[in-house]
Design a protein around this motif. Structure first.
Motif, PDB file in Angstrom:
ATOM      1  N   LEU A 229      -0.350   0.554  11.793  1.00  0.00           N
ATOM      2  CA  LEU A 229      -0.920  -0.712  11.347  1.00  0.00           C
ATOM      3  C   LEU A 229      -1.174  -0.771   9.850  1.00  0.00           C
ATOM      4  CD1 LEU A 229      -3.543  -1.262  14.202  1.00  0.00           C
ATOM      5  CD2 LEU A 229      -1.424  -2.549  13.867  1.00  0.00           C
ATOM      6  N   ALA A 230      -1.543   0.376   9.260  1.00  0.00           N
ATOM      7  CA  ALA A 230      -1.950   0.384   7.852  1.00  0.00           C
ATOM      8  C   ALA A 230      -1.009   1.151   6.940  1.00  0.00           C
ATOM      9  CB  ALA A 230      -3.362   0.959   7.724  1.00  0.00           C
ATOM     10  N   GLY A 231      -0.091   1.936   7.517  1.00  0.00           N
ATOM     11  CA  GLY A 231       0.881   2.649   6.702  1.00  0.00           C
ATOM     12  C   GLY A 231       0.380   3.934   6.073  1.00  0.00           C
ATOM     13  N   LEU A 232      -0.859   4.347   6.395  1.00  0.00           N
ATOM     14  CA  LEU A 232      -1.433   5.574   5.864  1.00  0.00           C
ATOM     15  C   LEU A 232      -2.248   6.251   6.957  1.00  0.00           C
ATOM     16  CD1 LEU A 232      -2.862   4.350   2.410  1.00  0.00           C
ATOM     17  CD2 LEU A 232      -0.869   5.847   2.736  1.00  0.00           C
ATOM     18  N   PRO A 233      -2.407   7.579   6.909  1.00  0.00           N
ATOM     19  CA  PRO A 233      -3.349   8.238   7.816  1.00  0.00           C
ATOM     20  C   PRO A 233      -4.773   7.860   7.449  1.00  0.00           C
ATOM     21  CG  PRO A 233      -2.430   9.821   6.255  1.00  0.00           C
ATOM     22  CD  PRO A 233      -1.680   8.538   6.051  1.00  0.00           C
ATOM     23  N   PRO A 234      -5.719   8.040   8.366  1.00  0.00           N
ATOM     24  CA  PRO A 234      -7.091   7.537   8.149  1.00  0.00           C
ATOM     25  C   PRO A 234      -7.749   7.985   6.850  1.00  0.00           C
ATOM     26  CG  PRO A 234      -6.802   8.243  10.416  1.00  0.00           C
ATOM     27  CD  PRO A 234      -5.561   8.666   9.689  1.00  0.00           C
ATOM     28  N   ALA A 235      -7.730   9.295   6.551  1.00  0.00           N
ATOM     29  CA  ALA A 235      -8.416   9.761   5.345  1.00  0.00           C
ATOM     30  C   ALA A 235      -7.803   9.168   4.085  1.00  0.00           C
ATOM     31  CB  ALA A 235      -8.389  11.288   5.287  1.00  0.00           C
ATOM     32  N   ALA A 236      -6.470   9.095   4.052  1.00  0.00           N
ATOM     33  CA  ALA A 236      -5.804   8.521   2.879  1.00  0.00           C
ATOM     34  C   ALA A 236      -6.088   7.029   2.749  1.00  0.00           C
ATOM     35  CB  ALA A 236      -4.297   8.759   2.981  1.00  0.00           C
ATOM     36  N   LEU A 237      -6.164   6.332   3.870  1.00  0.00           N
ATOM     37  CA  LEU A 237      -6.485   4.899   3.829  1.00  0.00           C
ATOM     38  C   LEU A 237      -7.882   4.667   3.285  1.00  0.00           C
ATOM     39  CD1 LEU A 237      -5.846   1.948   4.468  1.00  0.00           C
ATOM     40  CD2 LEU A 237      -6.647   2.366   6.800  1.00  0.00           C
ATOM     41  N   LEU A 238      -8.838   5.455   3.763  1.00  0.00           N
ATOM     42  CA  LEU A 238     -10.212   5.316   3.277  1.00  0.00           C
ATOM     43  C   LEU A 238     -10.306   5.636   1.793  1.00  0.00           C
ATOM     44  CD1 LEU A 238     -12.073   6.882   6.325  1.00  0.00           C
ATOM     45  CD2 LEU A 238     -12.233   4.497   5.559  1.00  0.00           C
ATOM     46  N   ALA A 239      -9.582   6.661   1.353  1.00  0.00           N
ATOM     47  CA  ALA A 239      -9.596   7.021  -0.072  1.00  0.00           C
ATOM     48  C   ALA A 239      -9.003   5.905  -0.917  1.00  0.00           C
ATOM     49  CB  ALA A 239      -8.839   8.320  -0.282  1.00  0.00           C
ATOM     50  N   ALA A 240      -7.905   5.299  -0.435  1.00  0.00           N
ATOM     51  CA  ALA A 240      -7.263   4.218  -1.182  1.00  0.00           C
ATOM     52  C   ALA A 240      -8.180   3.011  -1.282  1.00  0.00           C
ATOM     53  CB  ALA A 240      -5.942   3.828  -0.509  1.00  0.00           C
ATOM     54  N   ARG A 241      -8.896   2.708  -0.191  1.00  0.00           N
ATOM     55  CA  ARG A 241      -9.822   1.572  -0.208  1.00  0.00           C
ATOM     56  C   ARG A 241     -11.002   1.837  -1.136  1.00  0.00           C
ATOM     57  NH1 ARG A 241      -9.737  -2.125   4.048  1.00  0.00           N
ATOM     58  NH2 ARG A 241     -11.999  -2.016   4.360  1.00  0.00           N
ATOM     59  N   ALA A 242     -11.489   3.080  -1.144  1.00  0.00           N
ATOM     60  CA  ALA A 242     -12.587   3.428  -2.022  1.00  0.00           C
ATOM     61  C   ALA A 242     -12.175   3.319  -3.491  1.00  0.00           C
ATOM     62  CB  ALA A 242     -13.079   4.830  -1.719  1.00  0.00           C
ATOM     63  N   ALA A 243     -10.954   3.741  -3.789  1.00  0.00           N
ATOM     64  CA  ALA A 243     -10.464   3.679  -5.169  1.00  0.00           C
ATOM     65  C   ALA A 243     -10.274   2.239  -5.619  1.00  0.00           C
ATOM     66  CB  ALA A 243      -9.157   4.444  -5.289  1.00  0.00           C
ATOM     67  N   ALA A 244      -9.858   1.384  -4.679  1.00  0.00           N
ATOM     68  CA  ALA A 244      -9.635  -0.019  -5.032  1.00  0.00           C
ATOM     69  C   ALA A 244     -10.932  -0.758  -5.239  1.00  0.00           C
ATOM     70  CB  ALA A 244      -8.810  -0.699  -3.935  1.00  0.00           C
TER      71      ALA A 244
END
Length: 244
Positions: A229-244
């Motif tokens: 659904l998101a194109g990333l594994p959970p930890a990487a998705l959370l990190a990307a959202r935090a950085a954004a």
């Protein structure tokens, strides 16, 4: 200046169909936004481009906002897009189409008006234009809206069907018209949203706890669904959202 995103509840003339209005201004290096599925559809304008309808997505969409440019939009909640736009939402699934294809010439006139309007006033102009179109729109499917809310709270599809007194088949058909895809897909989308809300609500992300509370059977289930659904594994998705 870094990218800034502002979101607010839809004003009263839009509230029958829209869940929010938003604006996003890119920093000097531009910005690529990872937009996750949410069961919604948006009318979107980015400076220098045409106005488009971003249909209900079943996986992530990467949106490129040029350096310093502003994007703004009106978001229709799950089950409201089809009624608001006057088309079956399934026709917009995983598509971005020119608003001109839905509204005709008024969409081009609106884009010209937005370009000539000071940036601070543009979202109000877009919201007012959409509100005028809603005067003649049919209301959202109330049973789909109710079932969507139940799915968002974690209720299984079959139980939600019973709650709104529809067979699974009838509910699926109405979902495709109103939401753009079936209740099973919306259930997956909303479960991922619940996971993200839970994981981001505390000072540190406890992925196992958030996954269990969101309704995933185990960590591998979360990882598979997050990738699809998101194109990333959970930890990487959370990190990307935090950085954004």
């Amino acid at each position: 200046m870094s990218a800034t995103y502002l979101e607010s509840p839809a004003p009263e003339p839009l509230a029958s169909h829209a869940c929010c209005v938003w604006s996003h201004v890119a920093g000097p290096g531009g910005h690529v936004e990872r937009v996750l599925p949410d069961g919604c559809a948006d009318v979107v304008w980015i400076e220098g481009e045409d106005i488009v309808v971003a249909g209900p997505a079943t996986r992530e969409v990467l949106v490129d906002i040029p350096a310093g440019a502003a994007a703004l939009g009106v978001r229709f909640g799950p089950g409201a897009a089809g009624a608001a736009l006057g088309v079956a939402a399934r026709e917009l699934r995983d598509r971005t189409v020119a608003l001109q294809d839905v509204w005709g010439a008024p969409a081009l006139e609106l884009a010209e008006r937005l370009s000539a309007t000071p940036r601070a006033d543009r979202l109000a102009v877009l919201a007012a234009a959409v509100a005028r179109r809603l005067d003649a729109a049919r209301g959202p499917d109330a049973l789909v809206a109710r079932a969507s809310a139940l799915l968002g709270a974690g209720m299984p599809v079959t139980a939600a069907s019973r709650e709104v007194a529809l067979t699974d088949r009838h509910l699926r058909r109405r979902f495709h018209d109103a939401v753009g895809y079936g209740p099973k897909t919306l259930q997956r989308v909303l479960r991922l949203r619940r996971f993200l809300d839970l994981a981001e609500s505390g000072p540190s992300a406890d992925l196992a706890r958030a996954a269990a509370e969101a309704g995933y059977s185990d960590q591998s289930h979360l990882t598979r669904e997050c990738g699809e659904l998101a194109g990333l594994p959970p930890a990487a998705l959370l990190a990307a959202r935090a950085a954004a």
